[in-house]
Design a protein around this motif. Sequence first.
Motif, PDB file in Angstrom:
ATOM      1  N   ASN A 138       6.217 -71.383  19.907  1.00 45.08           N
ATOM      2  CA  ASN A 138       5.151 -72.192  19.294  1.00 45.08           C
ATOM      3  C   ASN A 138       4.023 -72.491  20.255  1.00 45.08           C
ATOM      4  OD1 ASN A 138       6.369 -72.444  16.926  1.00 45.08           O
ATOM      5  ND2 ASN A 138       7.176 -74.516  17.206  1.00 45.08           N
ATOM      6  N   ARG A 139       4.432 -72.675  21.532  1.00 43.90           N
ATOM      7  CA  ARG A 139       3.414 -73.088  22.509  1.00 43.90           C
ATOM      8  C   ARG A 139       2.739 -71.891  23.184  1.00 43.90           C
ATOM      9  NH1 ARG A 139       7.105 -75.916  25.328  1.00 43.90           N
ATOM     10  NH2 ARG A 139       8.255 -77.015  23.729  1.00 43.90           N
ATOM     11  N   SER A 140       2.982 -70.683  22.692  1.00 40.36           N
ATOM     12  CA  SER A 140       2.388 -69.442  23.196  1.00 40.36           C
ATOM     13  C   SER A 140       2.909 -69.053  24.576  1.00 40.36           C
ATOM     14  CB  SER A 140       0.856 -69.518  23.247  1.00 40.36           C
ATOM     15  OG  SER A 140       0.356 -68.398  23.944  1.00 40.36           O
ATOM     16  N   GLU A 150       9.336 -79.099  17.414  1.00 41.84           N
ATOM     17  CA  GLU A 150       8.590 -79.828  18.435  1.00 41.84           C
ATOM     18  C   GLU A 150       8.911 -81.313  18.321  1.00 41.84           C
ATOM     19  OE1 GLU A 150       6.843 -79.226  21.630  1.00 41.84           O
ATOM     20  OE2 GLU A 150       6.502 -77.541  20.279  1.00 41.84           O
TER      21      GLU A 150
END
Length: 457
Positions: free
Chosen positions: A80-82, A419
């Motif tokens: 999700n956070r790349s 998250e």
Amino acid sequence: MNLSLTDTSTLRGAGTVLLPGDPGYEAATVPWNLAVVQRPAAVAVPRSTDEVARVVRAATGLGMRVAPQSTGHGAAMLANRSLADAVLVRMHELTGVTIDPAARTARVVGGTLWRDVVTAAAAHGLAALHGSAGDVAVAGYALGGGLSFYGRAHGLASSHVRAVELVTADGGLIRASAEEHSDLFWALRGGGGGNFGVVVAVEIDLIPVADVVGGMLLWDLSRAREVTRAWARWTADLPESATTSLRYLRFPPDPAMPPFLSGRSLVVIDGAILEDDERAAELLAPLRSLDPEIDTFARIPAAGLVDVHMDPPGPVPAVSDHAMLADLPDAAIEALLAVAGPDVDIPLMAAELRHLGGALARPNRGALTLLDGAFALFAVSATPTPELAAAGEAVTRSIASALAPWTSGSTFLNFAEREIDPRTAFDDADWARLVEVRRSVDPTGVFAAAHAIDPRR
Ligand SMILES: Cc1cc2nc3c(=O)[nH]c(=O)nc-3n(C[C@H](O)[C@H](O)[C@H](O)COP(=O)(O)OP(=O)(O)OC[C@H]3O[C@@H](n4cnc5c(N)ncnc54)[C@H](O)[C@@H]3O)c2cc1C
């Protein structure tokens, strides 16, 4: 991230490092959770500690981050956070376990799965505080706390970690234990995998348990109300020797499954009881009086405990949600039944309650001192298509929301695959100490973790 030709040759020179477009890159980036797509700048598959160190040095030299990963059970937050500026370090080729029967310890190499440790320990009449699935890795599980069916008797798996060997941000190899780097050792025990370095070995305590009373009781989901109420009452004054879980399970029709599962919706209680046969039978009697359709509780070799929960045998695409419950009164059971019980038709694989308390609620060693709650909720949907992903997302959220009035406000990092604010897993003083430790070993935030301790906060 744009890498020059020199950069890519630096990375490739460090070991087995694959870049987008390379044969093998796609396969090497696939995590256990098949719903997650990982697109790191590069993926490394090291086969030695030296190779891990070379990869970390090459990555940091190019200003890249490093994301350690053993199985990718907890891949969702990382992706999700790349990972566009990160080297994903997949540890599945760096495995192995050595048992010291006299010391009752195991030295477990970085990417080793629980099943291998459980089998090796059992050969010496020993057991480990493994979780419900044999294909979870020891590193991520134990660094995140580790909730096992031995938990109420023996506490968190992180509390039984004796030493951790890891490659840190400068590419050096250190051993953290009660005697060496003791602050870091404290943080590694429950502070969450991935924050402090690439773990290349974990030394854990084993327990002298050759066999246990373990198994499951199974009813049709139409019995959910009475079974859940009975289990909640049963857990209220249960000795710490028993650790169990209750789940509502839904299986699609599948000829490969045994008929008692295929196409069925069920309520299942399973776990372990560390007592002699007579006492275990006495404890199980109130549940057995509910006349389960299947009852497999019996004395089994300790190594068999890794199979009683019937977790998926291999990778699946899944979404989940989680909450820690302070209590499970009838009103909470009604709220659960309303969103996940027999009267609703939902794309849910499992709604699970794990019974906590006992040694899990007393001070454990390390950063995660205790699990703050009487029950841990975990709701999970299989998501083979984008439509089912959206529906699974909604249904798992709805289950956690329905039980929100009973949450302790805490979180268990190992069960959180969305998250979350990781501060909710710790008290304020322990969180401040975790940030300090992270600052001291990784001040610029080289390492990318599923649940990040940000060194800059
Ligand atoms: C089917 C299933 C059953 C489960 N049952 C339980 C259970 O009974 N009890 C329980 O407590 N949890 C359970 N979990 C949750 C599981 O413990 C967590 O997902 C755990 O983080 C997985 O660790 P991993 O290393 O396999 O996963 P990964 O996704 O590879 O890693 C998880 C985290 O640990 C870090 N990490 C992994 N390997 C290393 C390494 N070598 N060095 C540094 N950091 C590393 C990663 O960076 C990441 O932050 C279950 C999960 C699944 C999917």
